[in-house]
Design a protein around this motif. Structure first.
Motif, mmCIF file in Angstrom:
data_model
loop_
_atom_site.group_PDB
_atom_site.id
_atom_site.type_symbol
_atom_site.label_atom_id
_atom_site.label_comp_id
_atom_site.label_asym_id
_atom_site.label_seq_id
_atom_site.Cartn_x
_atom_site.Cartn_y
_atom_site.Cartn_z
ATOM 1 N N VAL A 176 1.864 -10.142 -19.173
ATOM 2 C CA VAL A 176 1.927 -8.776 -19.724
ATOM 3 C C VAL A 176 1.669 -7.850 -18.554
ATOM 4 C CG1 VAL A 176 0.922 -7.112 -21.315
ATOM 5 C CG2 VAL A 176 1.158 -9.510 -22.002
ATOM 6 N N GLU A 177 2.709 -7.126 -18.116
ATOM 7 C CA GLU A 177 2.622 -6.415 -16.847
ATOM 8 C C GLU A 177 3.248 -5.014 -16.862
ATOM 9 O OE1 GLU A 177 5.224 -8.109 -13.776
ATOM 10 O OE2 GLU A 177 5.602 -9.777 -15.115
ATOM 11 N N PRO A 178 2.641 -4.120 -17.635
ATOM 12 C CA PRO A 178 3.148 -2.747 -17.585
ATOM 13 C C PRO A 178 2.835 -2.111 -16.230
ATOM 14 C CG PRO A 178 1.090 -2.802 -18.780
ATOM 15 C CD PRO A 178 1.431 -4.234 -18.462
ATOM 16 N N GLY A 179 3.575 -1.092 -15.895
ATOM 17 C CA GLY A 179 3.332 -0.376 -14.637
ATOM 18 C C GLY A 179 3.789 1.057 -14.756
ATOM 19 N N CYS A 180 3.494 1.815 -13.723
ATOM 20 C CA CYS A 180 4.008 3.184 -13.624
ATOM 21 C C CYS A 180 4.182 3.457 -12.136
ATOM 22 C CB CYS A 180 3.036 4.170 -14.265
ATOM 23 S SG CYS A 180 3.641 5.871 -14.206
ATOM 24 N N TYR A 181 5.404 3.793 -11.742
ATOM 25 C CA TYR A 181 5.737 3.898 -10.320
ATOM 26 C C TYR A 181 6.371 5.250 -10.025
ATOM 27 C CZ TYR A 181 5.555 -1.094 -11.394
ATOM 28 O OH TYR A 181 5.175 -2.327 -11.870
ATOM 29 N N PHE A 182 6.222 5.661 -8.763
ATOM 30 C CA PHE A 182 6.831 6.917 -8.314
ATOM 31 C C PHE A 182 7.757 6.573 -7.158
ATOM 32 C CE2 PHE A 182 2.959 7.754 -10.537
ATOM 33 C CZ PHE A 182 3.253 8.860 -11.332
ATOM 34 N N TYR A 183 8.753 5.740 -7.447
ATOM 35 C CA TYR A 183 9.680 5.272 -6.407
ATOM 36 C C TYR A 183 10.618 6.419 -6.024
ATOM 37 C CZ TYR A 183 13.020 2.489 -3.897
ATOM 38 O OH TYR A 183 13.823 2.008 -2.911
ATOM 39 N N PRO A 184 10.679 6.770 -4.731
ATOM 40 C CA PRO A 184 11.404 7.988 -4.349
ATOM 41 C C PRO A 184 12.826 8.081 -4.905
ATOM 42 C CG PRO A 184 10.182 7.125 -2.480
ATOM 43 C CD PRO A 184 10.041 6.121 -3.585
ATOM 44 N N GLY A 185 13.579 6.978 -4.850
ATOM 45 C CA GLY A 185 14.968 7.003 -5.337
ATOM 46 C C GLY A 185 15.031 7.334 -6.824
ATOM 47 N N LEU A 186 14.087 6.796 -7.591
ATOM 48 C CA LEU A 186 14.083 7.064 -9.037
ATOM 49 C C LEU A 186 13.559 8.469 -9.333
ATOM 50 C CD1 LEU A 186 12.953 3.626 -10.512
ATOM 51 C CD2 LEU A 186 15.241 4.604 -10.428
ATOM 52 N N ASN A 223 15.582 8.290 -22.489
ATOM 53 C CA ASN A 223 14.986 7.142 -21.803
ATOM 54 C C ASN A 223 14.474 7.506 -20.405
ATOM 55 O OD1 ASN A 223 14.164 4.496 -21.547
ATOM 56 N ND2 ASN A 223 16.141 3.775 -20.764
ATOM 57 N N VAL A 224 13.805 8.630 -20.311
ATOM 58 C CA VAL A 224 13.299 9.074 -19.010
ATOM 59 C C VAL A 224 12.241 8.112 -18.474
ATOM 60 C CG1 VAL A 224 11.512 10.594 -19.985
ATOM 61 C CG2 VAL A 224 12.458 11.108 -17.734
ATOM 62 N N ILE A 225 11.602 7.360 -19.377
ATOM 63 C CA ILE A 225 10.527 6.471 -18.939
ATOM 64 C C ILE A 225 11.053 5.351 -18.030
ATOM 65 C CG2 ILE A 225 10.512 4.840 -20.894
ATOM 66 C CD1 ILE A 225 7.495 6.426 -19.090
ATOM 67 N N SER A 226 12.351 5.052 -18.154
ATOM 68 C CA SER A 226 12.919 3.984 -17.306
ATOM 69 C C SER A 226 12.852 4.355 -15.825
ATOM 70 C CB SER A 226 14.369 3.710 -17.700
ATOM 71 O OG SER A 226 15.138 4.872 -17.444
ATOM 72 N N ARG A 227 12.681 5.669 -15.514
ATOM 73 C CA ARG A 227 12.554 6.074 -14.103
ATOM 74 C C ARG A 227 11.135 5.837 -13.579
ATOM 75 N NH1 ARG A 227 17.358 6.165 -16.025
ATOM 76 N NH2 ARG A 227 18.893 7.147 -14.666
ATOM 77 N N PHE A 228 10.189 5.644 -14.481
ATOM 78 C CA PHE A 228 8.798 5.380 -14.073
ATOM 79 C C PHE A 228 8.399 3.923 -14.322
ATOM 80 C CE2 PHE A 228 9.102 9.877 -15.098
ATOM 81 C CZ PHE A 228 8.408 10.481 -14.059
ATOM 82 N N LEU A 229 9.069 3.302 -15.268
ATOM 83 C CA LEU A 229 8.737 1.905 -15.608
ATOM 84 C C LEU A 229 10.059 1.141 -15.713
ATOM 85 C CD1 LEU A 229 7.114 -0.505 -16.538
ATOM 86 C CD2 LEU A 229 6.530 0.695 -18.624
ATOM 87 N N PRO A 230 10.578 0.690 -14.550
ATOM 88 C CA PRO A 230 11.936 0.134 -14.548
ATOM 89 C C PRO A 230 11.996 -1.383 -14.705
ATOM 90 C CG PRO A 230 11.233 0.569 -12.301
ATOM 91 C CD PRO A 230 10.049 0.862 -13.187
ATOM 92 N N HIS A 231 11.028 -1.992 -15.371
ATOM 93 C CA HIS A 231 11.122 -3.449 -15.562
ATOM 94 C C HIS A 231 10.585 -3.825 -16.936
ATOM 95 C CE1 HIS A 231 6.779 -3.938 -14.898
ATOM 96 N NE2 HIS A 231 6.882 -3.206 -13.792
ATOM 97 N N SER A 275 0.848 -1.197 0.000
ATOM 98 C CA SER A 275 0.000 0.000 0.000
ATOM 99 C C SER A 275 0.879 1.242 0.000
ATOM 100 C CB SER A 275 -0.894 -0.006 1.239
ATOM 101 O OG SER A 275 -0.095 -0.058 2.406
ATOM 102 N N GLY A 276 0.303 2.356 -0.495
ATOM 103 C CA GLY A 276 1.045 3.622 -0.486
ATOM 104 C C GLY A 276 2.372 3.490 -1.198
ATOM 105 N N GLU A 277 3.432 3.958 -0.545
ATOM 106 C CA GLU A 277 4.780 3.905 -1.141
ATOM 107 C C GLU A 277 5.234 2.484 -1.433
ATOM 108 O OE1 GLU A 277 8.147 5.614 0.789
ATOM 109 O OE2 GLU A 277 7.448 7.663 0.522
ATOM 110 N N ASN A 278 4.739 1.536 -0.627
ATOM 111 C CA ASN A 278 5.183 0.144 -0.817
ATOM 112 C C ASN A 278 4.818 -0.392 -2.202
ATOM 113 O OD1 ASN A 278 6.148 0.099 1.775
ATOM 114 N ND2 ASN A 278 4.314 -0.852 2.654
ATOM 115 N N ALA A 279 3.809 0.204 -2.823
ATOM 116 C CA ALA A 279 3.381 -0.270 -4.142
ATOM 117 C C ALA A 279 4.474 -0.056 -5.190
ATOM 118 C CB ALA A 279 2.103 0.450 -4.574
ATOM 119 N N ALA A 280 5.427 0.814 -4.890
ATOM 120 C CA ALA A 280 6.489 1.104 -5.861
ATOM 121 C C ALA A 280 7.697 0.181 -5.686
ATOM 122 C CB ALA A 280 6.927 2.558 -5.734
ATOM 123 N N VAL A 281 7.668 -0.668 -4.661
ATOM 124 C CA VAL A 281 8.786 -1.600 -4.441
ATOM 125 C C VAL A 281 8.418 -2.900 -5.158
ATOM 126 C CG1 VAL A 281 10.188 -2.797 -2.719
ATOM 127 C CG2 VAL A 281 9.275 -0.507 -2.226
#
Ligand code: GLY
Ligand code: MN
Ligand code: MN
Length: 468
Positions: free
Chosen positions: A397-407, A361-369, A254-260
């Motif tokens: 097939v698993e696209p995502g979009c994350y706001f991981y603080p480090g990235l 390749n800025v998208i790699s910071r939001f979709l790193p897999h 949940s919350g930030e954990n969703a980005a891990v």
């Protein structure tokens, strides 16, 4: 439950238990395993595999969950620890299964139970020659005298990395180092990637059960629940439908954990306004499901959450629509990244020329897999992602979009200068992370989406909390 109340699962569970209690392999006839054995050996001279070993928790006598090694199961159907499989060079086609002897004493037997009789192993695997493990080393020494001269070298037995350390050390001179020569592992991977009908039936069933469990979890979701309580709903639902084990540790973030990406602690209390990302799948008769859904804890997406959700959904739908035999998955993965990139540009999080955004390749910071992977006996059922899809492949097939603080911090790097609107980004970081993951089977006449858990945003909102 800290609150003192339990979570009651849907009484009108639409599935009936499918798996019988006779064992995980009940649906697979011995000819499945003998066919797989016959298909192995193209490049190999002889094969020796160690099955999974019984293990204990650190220095204690507490048993760990036993799970057969996937290649060993694929070739034998045996779901029992501490066995070995010998396959002679293809021209002789000899096959021997070595199984443990009865426990050393009645005291041991009382704790561990008796080893099944040889007929049990014969009936499961279709292997005629069953021998006690105590005969393994002398048997291989004899084979070395028979086979090695023809091979012209001492090392003539192929094995895999997982098995290597479980083979008796006295056999070391005969073993081809799997790190130097991985012919066998690759051969098995290619065979396993093309699913046979009986395998597809299991994969459909485990997907149906896991999809239902995702729906059940959503129904039980509300702010104030701990992530592990929701995990228990998923596990409980799968168990009630006949799946005792998970294919991997459930990710309930949940919350930030969703980005891990592989968050498995599952200990946080879900807050009002959070999204909850659940990546979980059961295992049935050894086959895995790998499904992700993301939902708002309070039953209503915020506008920011919904915008990102719809972008991820669009990325997934475009990839699935483009899948067919001979299609290049790397190309479809790039297409998914482009959809997410354009979406973030539309929202104003990214700005400037699209070509420049692609270039850095800025998208790699939001979709790193990657966009996905093979799925089967293992959740990541591969050495490398399939470049070209083929009949019988089952992939995620698993696209995502994350706001991981480090990235997000890396967006301040010089190369991204002027391409991110940090004011707009600030409004979205609380989204945490969104991933949608479905499992797709590729057939001769088209693809089939095996995953049926609710996904449209309105359906998700209606499902969340509907238990209460
Ligand atoms: N569950 C891990 C993955 O989606 O690859
Ligand atoms: Mn996956
Ligand atoms: Mn997953």
């Amino acid at each position: 439950f800290p609150s003192g109340e339990g979570i009651i699962l849907s009484p009108a569970c639409p599935m009936t238990a499918i798996v019988d209690t006779a064992g995980r392999t009940a649906h697979f006839p011995p000819r499945f395993f003998s066919g797989n054995r016959a298909a192995v050996g193209g490049g190999a001279q002889a094969v020796l595999l160690a099955g999974g070993h019984a293990t204990f928790r650190y220095d204690t006598d507490v048993e760990s969950v036993f799970r057969q090694e996937s290649n060993f199961w694929y070739l034998t159907g045996v779901d029992y620890p501490n066995c070995f499989l010998w396959l002679s060079p293809p021209e002789s086609g000899e096959c021997v299964l070595f199984v443990p002897e009865s426990p050393a004493s009645m005291v041991h037997e009382v704790y561990e139970g008796a080893v099944p009789p040889h007929e049990y192993f014969r009936d499961l695997s279709g292997v005629e020659r069953i021998r006690p493990v105590s005969q393994l080393e002398s048997f291989v020494q004899e084979q070395a005298e028979l086979c090695a001269p023809a091979a012209g070298q001492a090392a003539f037995i192929h094995t895999t990395g997982a098995c290597r350390s479980h083979l008796p050390t006295s056999l070391d001179p005969f073993i081809v180092d799997p790190e130097e020569d991985d012919t066998l592992a690759r051969e098995l991977q290619v065979l396993r990637q093309c699913k046979q009908l009986c395998e597809l039936a299991e994969m459909k069933a485990v997907n149906k059960i896991s999809s239902h469990a995702h729906d059940e979890l959503m129904r039980a979701l509300r702010p104030g629940r701990f992530e592990y309580e929701l995990e228990s709903v998923f596990r409980h639902s799968c168990m009630l439908q006949g799946c005792k084990e998970m294919a991997y540790l459930p990710i309930v973030g949940s919350g930030e954990n969703a980005a891990v990406l592989h968050y498995t602690a599952n200990r946080r209390k879900v807050q009002d306004g959070d999204l909850l990302l659940v990546d979980a799948g059961a295992e049935r008769c050894m086959y895995a499901a790998d499904i992700t859904r993301t939902s708002p804890a309070n039953g209503k997406f915020t506008p920011e959450q919904r915008s990102i959700y719809e972008i991820v959904q669009e990325a997934q739908e475009s990839v699935i629509a483009g899948m067919c035999i001979d299609e290049n998955m790397n190309k479809l993965g790039e297409m998914a990244s482009t959809v997410v990139l354009h979406g973030l540009h539309r929202l104003g999080i990214l700005r400037g020329e699209l070509s420049r955004l692609h270039e850095v390749n800025v998208i790699s910071r939001f979709l790193p897999h990657a966009i996905g992977h093979h799925l089967g006996l293992n959740v990541h059922d591969e050495v490398g992602f399939p470049t070209l899809l083929a009949e019988g492949h089952t992939v995620t097939v698993e696209p995502g979009c994350y706001f991981y603080p480090g990235l997000m911090k890396e967006l301040h790097l010089q190369r991204f200068s002027g391409l991110v609107d940090f004011g707009v980004l600030e409004r979205y970081v609380g989204v945490g992370g969104i991933r949608l993951e479905d499992n797709i089977a590729v057939g001769a006449s088209g693809i089939e989406n095996l995953t049926s858990a609710v996904k449209r945003p309105e359906e998700v909102e209606a499902m969340v909390g509907s238990l209460w």
